[in-house]
Design a protein around this motif. Sequence first.
Motif, short mmCIF file in Angstrom:
data_model
loop_
_atom_site.label_atom_id
_atom_site.label_comp_id
_atom_site.label_asym_id
_atom_site.label_seq_id
_atom_site.Cartn_x
_atom_site.Cartn_y
_atom_site.Cartn_z
N ARG A 77 41.49 43.17 29.95
CA ARG A 77 41.08 43.57 31.65
C ARG A 77 41.68 44.36 31.57
O ARG A 77 41.26 45.02 32.63
CB ARG A 77 40.61 42.25 31.20
CG ARG A 77 39.06 41.69 31.06
CD ARG A 77 38.56 40.25 31.68
NE ARG A 77 39.86 39.62 31.79
CZ ARG A 77 39.96 38.96 32.61
NH1 ARG A 77 39.44 39.08 33.89
NH2 ARG A 77 40.76 37.80 33.03
N THR A 78 42.99 44.22 32.42
CA THR A 78 43.97 44.62 32.76
C THR A 78 44.02 46.44 32.68
O THR A 78 44.13 47.22 33.14
CB THR A 78 45.51 44.19 32.71
OG1 THR A 78 45.54 42.93 33.03
CG2 THR A 78 46.73 45.36 33.26
N MET A 79 43.93 46.28 31.41
CA MET A 79 43.60 48.26 30.74
C MET A 79 41.92 48.61 31.37
O MET A 79 42.49 49.68 31.50
CB MET A 79 43.01 48.11 29.54
CG MET A 79 45.16 47.79 28.53
SD MET A 79 46.19 48.79 29.47
CE MET A 79 46.55 50.11 29.22
N LEU A 80 41.36 48.11 31.55
CA LEU A 80 40.32 48.70 32.63
C LEU A 80 40.02 49.06 33.87
O LEU A 80 39.45 49.33 34.18
CB LEU A 80 39.05 47.85 31.84
CG LEU A 80 38.69 47.45 30.08
CD1 LEU A 80 37.36 46.90 29.87
CD2 LEU A 80 38.42 48.93 29.62
N ASN A 142 43.05 35.86 39.62
CA ASN A 142 43.27 36.47 39.08
C ASN A 142 42.33 38.07 38.38
O ASN A 142 42.08 38.86 38.56
CB ASN A 142 44.00 36.67 37.86
CG ASN A 142 45.03 37.69 36.61
OD1 ASN A 142 44.96 38.36 37.62
ND2 ASN A 142 44.70 37.27 35.77
N ASP A 143 41.55 36.54 38.05
CA ASP A 143 40.03 37.40 38.09
C ASP A 143 39.28 38.26 39.34
O ASP A 143 38.67 39.18 39.00
CB ASP A 143 39.13 36.64 37.34
CG ASP A 143 39.67 35.91 35.63
OD1 ASP A 143 40.03 36.96 35.38
OD2 ASP A 143 39.16 34.66 35.74
N ALA A 211 49.95 42.50 21.99
CA ALA A 211 48.63 42.17 21.29
C ALA A 211 46.94 43.29 22.53
O ALA A 211 46.63 43.95 22.52
CB ALA A 211 47.94 41.66 20.41
N GLY A 212 47.46 42.89 23.32
CA GLY A 212 46.38 43.24 24.70
C GLY A 212 46.41 44.04 24.82
O GLY A 212 45.06 44.84 25.40
N MET A 213 47.46 44.68 25.08
CA MET A 213 48.29 46.25 25.10
C MET A 213 47.40 47.43 24.84
O MET A 213 46.42 48.40 24.92
CB MET A 213 49.15 46.56 25.94
CG MET A 213 49.34 45.96 27.40
SD MET A 213 51.27 45.85 27.40
CE MET A 213 52.02 47.83 27.31
#
Length: 340
Positions: A77-80, A142-143, A211-213
């Motif tokens: 979600r950080t990328m979005l 954080n959300d 992996a998340g990135m």
Amino acid sequence: MIMEEWNGSSSTKLSKTAVLTVSSSSFSLQRYDSRFNEVSRRILEAFVPEGFPTSVTPDYAPFQIWDSLQGLSTYIRTMLSTQALLSAIGVGEKSATVIGATFQWFLRDFTGMLGGILFTFYQGSNLDSNAKMWRLVADLMNDLGMLMDLVSPLFPSAFIFIVCLGSISRSFTGVASGATRAALTQHFSLQNNAADISAKEGSQETVATMAGMVLGMLLAHITMGQPLIIWFSFLSLTVFHMYANYKAVCCLSLTTLNKQRCSILLQHFMKSGQVLSPQQVSKLEHILPVWASSWYSKTSKLTHKKIHLGDGPLCCARFLLQGSEILADGEGRSCQYCTA
């Protein structure tokens, strides 16, 4: 001459992995472990504490699994949210200026730092006693911070205000998450291996981050220019993130007493004369702040009752509950909450 190779540590069962036999004319090597098992064992040692699983508490493994899953969803979600934030600042537009984007980014970080200091001032001493609750609250904040970043391009006139709110929200996350992680690391440690647990937790988080990135970049590329899909993906991952956090916190069976756990323990003891185990108390413990406050109002009457302790199994425990101190000394009996 015969040389043997054993694998393990002082806290785990040793297993023979190889035997080297040397004579005057020849030598032979016999392996008891396959190459695949040896490689997998070496890889596992990079991510779990030495002596695992006996060197940590039983709730370590389930907590880390859920924690890694929630971390994975966070970095996706950080990328979005970062993509939306950069587009709102003006990256890629000819009309955007470097000094303008720099000032906006500076103001965002400055308010976040200030918010972190204020949060530490007001709640710093309360984080370790309510580690489970603040761990959940930290990820909720954080959300909210990510949601602010994603919303910011929709309101250009209020962009600075929105991103500053998001930065303040994430600053609460940094303080609460770091403080509760320290408390949980001490809880997991059974052999004075808190440093090893912390280091291996960092390795696990690094893998989840990478992996998340990768997945986040792929998702951002696929959903580029499709706001409905972006919002659906973000909200779906957010729901999963909160579910994984809740499951992770529910896995914890803390052996320290705070007001709520002490109240649960005393209430059950007065009714049945038995002391609940940490696992049983954790199942009755409420995690969300709203639930906890309503639960306290229902059980506050316990402090006004006269309690006689002395021969029960509450050994060497000193409870402080809403200003009333109760001292219990057992006679040769022990409980799971005694650290003396």
